[in-house]
Design an enzyme around this catalytic site. Structure first.
Site, PDB file in Angstrom:
ATOM      1  N   GLU A 259     -41.534 114.107  34.818  1.00 31.55           N
ATOM      2  CA  GLU A 259     -40.735 112.991  35.347  1.00 31.55           C
ATOM      3  C   GLU A 259     -39.243 113.108  35.032  1.00 31.55           C
ATOM      4  O   GLU A 259     -38.607 112.124  34.668  1.00 31.55           O
ATOM      5  CB  GLU A 259     -41.244 111.664  34.757  1.00 31.55           C
ATOM      6  CG  GLU A 259     -42.671 111.379  35.097  1.00 31.55           C
ATOM      7  CD  GLU A 259     -43.223 110.157  34.371  1.00 31.55           C
ATOM      8  OE1 GLU A 259     -43.936 109.383  35.007  1.00 31.55           O
ATOM      9  OE2 GLU A 259     -42.946 109.996  33.161  1.00 31.55           O
TER      10      GLU A 259
HETATM   11  C1  TNX Z   1     -46.692 108.844  32.921  1.00 24.55           C
HETATM   12  S1  TNX Z   1     -48.084 111.304  32.078  1.00 24.55           S
HETATM   13  C2  TNX Z   1     -46.036 109.523  31.933  1.00 24.55           C
HETATM   14  C3  TNX Z   1     -45.759 108.863  30.656  1.00 24.55           C
HETATM   15  C4  TNX Z   1     -46.167 107.423  30.670  1.00 24.55           C
HETATM   16  C5  TNX Z   1     -47.494 107.285  31.372  1.00 24.55           C
HETATM   17  C6  TNX Z   1     -48.033 105.890  31.348  1.00 24.55           C
HETATM   18  C7  TNX Z   1     -46.709 111.780  31.942  1.00 24.55           C
HETATM   19  C8  TNX Z   1     -46.577 113.213  31.795  1.00 24.55           C
HETATM   20  N1  TNX Z   1     -45.742 110.875  31.983  1.00 24.55           N
HETATM   21  O1  TNX Z   1     -44.392 108.979  30.342  1.00 24.55           O
HETATM   22  O2  TNX Z   1     -46.261 106.984  29.354  1.00 24.55           O
HETATM   23  O3  TNX Z   1     -47.352 107.690  32.689  1.00 24.55           O
HETATM   24  O4  TNX Z   1     -49.316 105.825  31.911  1.00 24.55           O
END
Ligand code: TNX
Length: 514
Positions: A324
């Site tokens: 992300e």
């Molecule tokens: C996605 S999973 C994220 C996390 C958040 C999560 C909450 C991932 C690699 N990134 O930063 O905590 O969703 O469900």
């Protein structure tokens, strides 16, 4: 164990046994044979004999192997009436490394329960440790006062995947050494072998870096909602690593880069492209922060951080996040990941990243953790990268069970206990089986603040993930699993675990029969 609880244990076994008996109608040995066990994860192969071994307050555990004394002592520490004996002539539970079966590999074990003796053998202390977990599940959860009968037979067992993990996010809310140790105890009991610690994120930096003291003096001081946060000193981290290693668990530290870095940016503003002072962050949004990727100071920083972490991490992996990074341009992201990979390799470690890292030119030795994009994972597998499966829709333990769950998220799915259990790594992805290293169930903690919250989201889904990671698909079956899971209830209660009493599990102590 008092009479009443012993009675209810016997009742429980009979109940489960008869459920299994009546549902399959194939059990020739009746309801109390070894094949009516409630072991999780389900072993590979079980044969039932017709007798029983009597375990009493004088039963002794022994071994001729120097290298098994620690695991023998672990067994004794887990079950009050047992004693360790240096003299194997007096022991009726014998641990040895004589296992010949090549199927057992480095993690498998063979458990032979005979009337006079229990013989647990393996090719490694690790295999013995997993055999001990199985044996413990054959004993009543509470301590016995006189004796208990264990059905005779044999179990031959080894894992489906070499990587069986869980992740704990200590960044969004900080959890101290004692909570992490309890978490390690939980996962070890179900034969998981990896603890992934998410040590940095926008809301907090949680590991001491001696050459970058502001990461903790500033970056660790808050968390989601504005609490005081916290961090592990390097000595505390090493204590966790050792505690995990004693239960055959490898710790994988994650420093999430180049996004999810607001705590680092607030500590060292020069890491950002503007160099301006930045605030600590206590919200729940993701994807807004990034280190500056065309600034040499960024690489000097990452090098210093990963060097110190590599030095205190005996395991082979460093997880660099990579998810992300919406505030990083794509070409900058690719350049950054490629450079970080060189740093990880320079310190003798193998890189693991979330599935977005497949967009960069990662080396085939690096490992990709699929959480969102099956496309990224397929691309990586074609590139030769092995894959850890953590699909958010099936394995994220921060997802609510149903709409009434008090905490947790719903963005990926609602994950009831049956949905958490009912999937096969081989069929949810296009990746060829030999590229799947294993599975990991993450617990993100934006909405999770206490050990009780952790337990509620993890129990009982964790046991299903453990079974997916360990047991062959051919022995897995929800109708039978739910009965075995129900039988864990006493065990959870003995350990004071705040588990979710899912309506899809036929718990034994239903209010009507309690
Ligand atoms: C996605 S999973 C994220 C996390 C958040 C999560 C909450 C991932 C690699 N990134 O930063 O905590 O969703 O469900």
């Amino acid at each position: 164990m008092n009479l009443e609880s012993k009675y209810s244990y016997v009742l429980g076994v009979l109940f489960i046994g008869s459920l299994a008996y009546f549902s399959s109608c194939t059990s020739p040995s009746g309801p109390t044979g070894l094949s009516d066990h409630t072991i999780i994860p389900h072993p590979v192969a079980i044969t039932t004999a017709n007798g029983h071994f009597t375990l009493s307050t004088t039963t002794q555990v022994g071994t001729d192997e120097e290298s098994l004394i620690a695991v023998a002592q672990y067994l004794v520490s887990q079950y009050e009436p047992l004693r360790f004996s240096a003299n194997t002539d007096e022991s009726t539970i014998l641990l040895s490394l004589h296992a010949k079966d090549s199927l057992l590999g480095t993690e498998g074990y063979s458990l032979q329960i005979q009337e006079e003796q229990i013989h647990l053998s393996a090719q490694t202390p690790r295999g013995i440790f997993y055999g001990i977990q199985t044996l413990l599940q054959l004993l009543p959860p509470a301590q016995i006062e006189t004796s208990v009968e264990i059905p005779t037979g044999t179990i031959l067992d080894y894992p489906r995947y070499s990587y069986r993990g869980s992740m704990l996010d200590v960044s969004r809310h900080f959890f101290g050494v004692d909570v992490v140790k309890r978490y390690i105890d939980f996962i070890a009991a179900y034969k998981l072998n990896t603890l992934h610690l998410h040590l940095s994120d926008d809301q907090g930096w949680r590991i001491e870096i001696k050459s970058k003291p502001k990461l903790t003096s500033i970056g660790s001081t808050t968390q989601v909602g504005g609490g005081k946060g916290g961090y592990f000193t390097q000595a505390q981290y090493q204590e966790i690593v050792q505690y995990a290693a004693d239960q055959f668990i490898t710790v994988i530290p994650e420093i999430d880069l180049p996004g999810h870095t607001q705590a680092a940016l607030a500590s060292y503003p020069a890491l950002g492209c503007t160099g301006e002072q930045q605030d600590l962050y206590t919200g729940k949004e993701v994807g807004f922060s990034t280190l500056c990727t065309d600034n040499e100071a960024t690489y000097e920083f990452v090098d210093a951080v990963l060097k110190e972490i590599a030095e205190i991490t005996p395991g082979p992996y460093l997880h660099i996040g990579g998810d992300e990074s919406h505030a990083t341009k794509k070409e900058d992201y690719i350049y950054f990941i490629n450079r970080i990979q060189q740093i990880v390799n320079k310190y003798g470690k193998t890189l693991i990243g979330w599935d977005e890292v497949a967009e960069a030119n990662i080396a085939p030795e690096s490992i990709v953790q699929q959480w969102k994009s099956a496309g990224n994972a397929s691309k990586a597998a074609e590139n030769g990268n092995r894959i850890i499966l953590s699909p958010a829709t099936l394995s994220y333990m921060d997802m609510k069970y149903d709409t009434s769950t008090r905490i947790g998220y719903t963005w990926a799915a609602l994950i009831e206990v049956d949905q958490a259990y009912n999937w096969d790594p081989d069929t949810i992805t296009m990746i060829s089986s030999d590229m799947i290293l294993g599975i990991e169930a993450p617990l993100w903690t934006e909405t999770i603040e206490t050990i009780e919250d952790i337990e509620y989201m993890v129990f009982p889904r964790l046991l299903g993930y453990a079974e997916i990671g360990w047991s062959p698909q051919s022995v897995r079956d929800w109708a039978n699993y739910r009965l075995r899971l129900a039988a864990q209830e006493k065990r959870f209660e003995e350990q004071d675990i705040h588990y979710y009493r899912s309506p899809v599990v036929p718990w034994l102590a239903q209010d009507s029969i309690r």
